[in-house]
Scaffold this active site. Structure first.
Site, short mmCIF file in Angstrom:
data_model
loop_
_atom_site.label_atom_id
_atom_site.label_comp_id
_atom_site.label_asym_id
_atom_site.label_seq_id
_atom_site.Cartn_x
_atom_site.Cartn_y
_atom_site.Cartn_z
N ASP A 117 0.86 -1.17 0.00
CA ASP A 117 0.00 0.00 0.00
C ASP A 117 0.91 1.24 0.00
OD1 ASP A 117 -2.11 1.75 0.05
OD2 ASP A 117 -3.23 0.66 1.56
C1 BGC Z 1 -4.98 3.25 0.15
C2 BGC Z 1 -5.22 2.25 -0.96
C3 BGC Z 1 -5.04 2.89 -2.29
C4 BGC Z 1 -3.67 3.51 -2.36
C5 BGC Z 1 -3.36 4.15 -3.68
C6 BGC Z 1 -3.72 4.04 -0.05
O1 BGC Z 1 -3.63 5.09 0.84
O2 BGC Z 1 -4.96 2.58 1.38
O3 BGC Z 1 -6.50 1.71 -0.83
O4 BGC Z 1 -5.24 1.95 -3.31
O5 BGC Z 1 -3.58 4.50 -1.35
O6 BGC Z 1 -4.06 5.29 -3.89
#
Ligand code: BGC
Length: 767
Positions: free
Chosen positions: A285
């Site tokens: 993530d």
């Molecule tokens: C979130 C994810 C997301 C990623 C990319 C993160 O902060 O937890 O769900 O896909 O950002 O934007």
């Protein structure tokens, strides 16, 4: 014998070309990797977003850290771009500069639609309609790929039992079986039959794993679950997505068993790859590799090493891999084979997307103009929004008459942007159909008068922080925003009361702002915000019939509303066509058929709350009042206000004649459970028939109920249908204390009904 031969040859005919295809791909990637340096391989493991590293305008900056990384072959993929021209420029730059012609992948958070916003995933789960789930992802893929996106950060399949967690809005609710069915439908829809088609996209299943178990519902918080409970209560959706062929996974922010998921070998390798056979790649993530440092596991080099060895292939936004893996390799802390493994997983994904054949496969100038927010998309957005609404209460005031005189009151009644929900991407959110517009378009001879009635919070600063928090974070503390409270609150209320007094019925549109759910939006108190609660009380005092239309990303506390309002229609966040779809249900053109996939508590203190809980040694009836030395509360009964699976219709359904085809089932046998469902009302309607089991005696404790099947049927007035469920030992299995997936012989209660609380029961004995 002959039949067997034919069957085998048919199977071989299907498998052999696939094997040849794989062999071709393997050779291509072997040859390519032989030519790549260690540094270039590490480069493929790097992922950057537009947010922090690129300009967000339509022309590419000439210089910058991320641009340089592309030029240097230190970038495997980028994400966050929603503009075809920008994606085209990036791919062109990459193809000009990349020595081996390795194309970039383009990722994006396509969570519930792309430029056409559909209902949030939690809303969609309320439809219990897997065809719709699949169609929504197919439609989103069509739209997103038309601007060049070929990798979506969806489905989010985190099971959540705690509505304080804002990200409950992104998933499919609290049940692992339903969550598994939903996960499969998303994978089918996004990835289609062939990943290399230009209108299908690779999924990224997230957040792996157990993110929804965040303690106390506080985002990013630690997860304390046993392996057994994780496997039984939470993991099935991730597992089903892997079995359905999901191309990639995203690791989650939380820790599990003292190890952050991003460097958790048990999760990333032992379970995902070794047990479930997943063959794709895993990305972290956002900045999660660096965050392992905050978890206290070492410096950047150490945490990057741990993540790679645990099975994390790609680093999103930390630069930890590109900064440190070469050093670790030179110091013998990671091997070339470790790096090769991750690099290969990513190259395979690019190959399967067809990017080596044509890096511009998804980048077709002009396609976006035809596909983005077109009539087909908007029609679908309305159709799906009709089926996601859950009617929580109705004393007969709904459906409304089209010639009624309606007072439409509340901060959500005429706010297009607030219809979209968390994690929406559309640049045209201001064109979402408002509730006011939807009602105007539907009325025939009636009238609608709108008054805002109240703000969200009585305190302007609280409201401002929520509304502009994200923008302030990225735009700096000095950024100026229009005030959220303008007209004095008393004037708003006065106007609303006047409007209400002149109407036949009040439709009050209240709920949560988009920013009150989603990432980094946990709440300790899930009540309606105070200004809205005060508004409802004042409206109630007018004595007019009061219908609540709720806009929300999470279950809320609705005790007062349940007691005092005539009807409650929970619409969640419905997206681009919200207003039309809400009017369709309010006026009865569509009979509501949504059912909850999360329990709605009566008190904050009940959370986490979920229907598939265990018994205790001192169980207590859900609706019984307080008894000392029982597992209950002094101040609230155990039952939620609205249980899992609950939702009303404008018609009524009667369940009768629950039967098993046999009272006993051998371990390798099949039994059919059936029930007759009759539409006893005067309107056609859809009903989701739910089958639950309870393992009566087992070697480990089992939940009081577990969903194991459901069917959504349509019945005309007076019509009845026999609904059948086939059961085998497979449906009765669970992970025992040794984590073996077993069906243990003995009695199982089989329950079928309209929701998790309202079921008929019989017993099946497994021999
Ligand atoms: C979130 C994810 C997301 C990623 C990319 C993160 O902060 O937890 O769900 O896909 O950002 O934007």
């Amino acid at each position: 014998m002959k039949k067997l031969f034919i069957t085998l040859s048919l199977a071989a005919a299907a498998i052999l070309p696939a094997m040849a295809q794989d062999a071709k791909m393997d050779k291509f990637i072997d040859d390519l990797m032989k030519k790549m340096t260690i540094e270039e391989k590490i480069g493929q493991l790097n992922l950057k977003s537009n947010w922090l590293y690129f300009a967000t305008n339509a022309t590419l900056p000439e210089e910058g850290e991320a641009i340089q990384q592309i030029k240097d072959g230190k970038m495997g993929a980028v994400y966050g771009f929603t503009n075809l021209n920008m994606i085209k420029q990036l791919q062109e730059l990459n193809m000009r500069e990349n020595k081996h012609g390795i194309p970039l992948m383009f990722g994006n958070d396509v969570i519930h639609g792309f430029e056409t916003t559909y209902p949030t995933p939690l809303a969609i789960s309320n439809s219990w309609n897997m065809d719709l789930v699949e169609e929504s992802s197919r439609m989103a893929a069509k739209e997103a790929t038309s601007v060049g996106i070929n990798w979506v950060y969806s489905p989010m399949v985190d099971i959540c039992r705690d509505a304080r967690w804002g990200r409950i809005v992104e998933g499919g609710g609290e049940d692992p079986y339903l969550g598994g069915e939903i996960a499969k439908a998303y994978v089918r829809g996004y990835q289609g039959k062939n990943l290399a088609d230009d209108n299908t996209t690779m999924v990224c299943v997230k957040h792996y794993a157990l993110y929804g178990g965040a303690e106390a519902g506080r985002d990013y918080n630690s997860v304390f679950l046993s392996r057994q409970e994780a496997m039984n209560g939470f993991m099935n959706p991730y597992k089903q997505a892997a079995l359905a062929g999901a191309g990639s996974y995203m690791s989650s922010f939380n820790e599990f068993e003292g190890i952050p998921a991003t460097c958790n070998h048990y999760l990333l390798t032992e379970v995902l790859r070794d047990q479930w056979g997943f063959k794709g790649f895993v990305v972290s993530d956002a900045t999660a590799v660096n965050e392992i440092m905050a978890h206290g596991l070492g410096d950047q080099q150490e945490v990057a090493r741990r993540a790679l060895l645990a099975g994390l292939d790609m680093d999103m936004g930390s630069d930890a891999y590109v900064n440190t893996l070469l050093k670790s390799y030179k110091e013998g802390k990671v091997t070339e084979a470790d790096i090769n493994k991750a690099c290969r997983n990513i190259l395979v994904a690019k190959y399967k997307l067809g990017l080596f054949q044509d890096p511009y496969k998804y980048i077709k100038v002009g396609r976006d103009e035809k596909e983005v927010r077109n009539a087909e998309q908007l029609a679908f957005a309305r159709k799906i929004a009709q089926e996601c609404q859950t009617l929580l209460k109705n004393n007969g005031v709904l459906p409304l008459k089209k010639n009624a005189k309606i007072a439409l009151i509340g901060p959500f009644a005429d706010d297009a942007k607030e219809m979209e929900g968390a994690w929406a991407m559309s640049k045209k959110a201001d064109q979402n159909v408002t509730i006011l517009q939807g009602i105007k378009d539907a009325l025939q001879g009636g009238s609608v008068t709108y008054a805002k009635g109240s703000y969200i919070y009585e305190n302007a600063e609280t409201e401002e922080n929520i509304k502009y928090g994200l923008m302030k974070m990225f735009g700096g503390a000095n950024m100026k925003f229009p005030p959220v409270h303008t007209t004095p609150a008393e004037d708003l209320l006065k106007e609303a009361i006047q409007v209400a007094q002149n109407a036949d019925v009040i439709v009050a549109c209240v709920g949560e702002l988009n920013n009150m759910a989603g990432e980094g939006a946990s709440r300790a108190d899930i009540s309606l915000p105070d200004a809205e609660e005060n508004l409802l009380k004042a409206l109630k005092a007018t004595g007019k019939p009061l219908v609540v239309v709720l806009t929300t990303g999470r279950p809320m506390l609705l005790n007062w509303e349940e007691e005092n309002c005539d009807a409650i229609l929970n619409t969640w966040n419905l997206g681009a066509e919200a207003g039309h779809a809400i009017a369709d249900v309010l006026f009865g053109d569509v009979n509501p058929s949504g059912k909850l996939t999360t329990s709605f508590p009566r008190a904050n203190g009940q959370m986490p709350i979920y229907y598939n809980h265990k018994n205790t040694g001192r169980p207590h009836g859900d609706f019984e009042t307080y008894v000392k030395f029982k597992s209950n509360y002094i101040d609230v009964i155990n039952a939620p206000l609205y249980p899992f699976g609950y939702g009303l219709s404008y018609t009524t359904f009667e369940y009768s004649n629950l039967k098993l085809s046999a009272a006993e089932m051998p371990m390798n046998g099949t039994v059919t459970a059936s029930v007759t469902v009759k539409n006893t009302g005067s309107r056609e309607g859809k009903e989701t028939v739910q089958l639950y089991i309870h393992d009566v005696v087992s070697t480990s404790t089992r939940p009081v109920k577990e969903l194991k099947g459901f069917q959504k049927i349509n019945l005309k007035p007076g019509e009845s249908k026999v609904v059948e469920f086939k059961l085998t030992a497979e449906d009765l299995k669970y992970y025992n204390h040794e984590l073996e997936y077993v069906c243990e012989p003995g009695d199982f209660e089989i329950m079928i009904g309209a929701n998790s609380n309202d079921v008929q029961k019989t017993v099946l004995t497994v021999k």
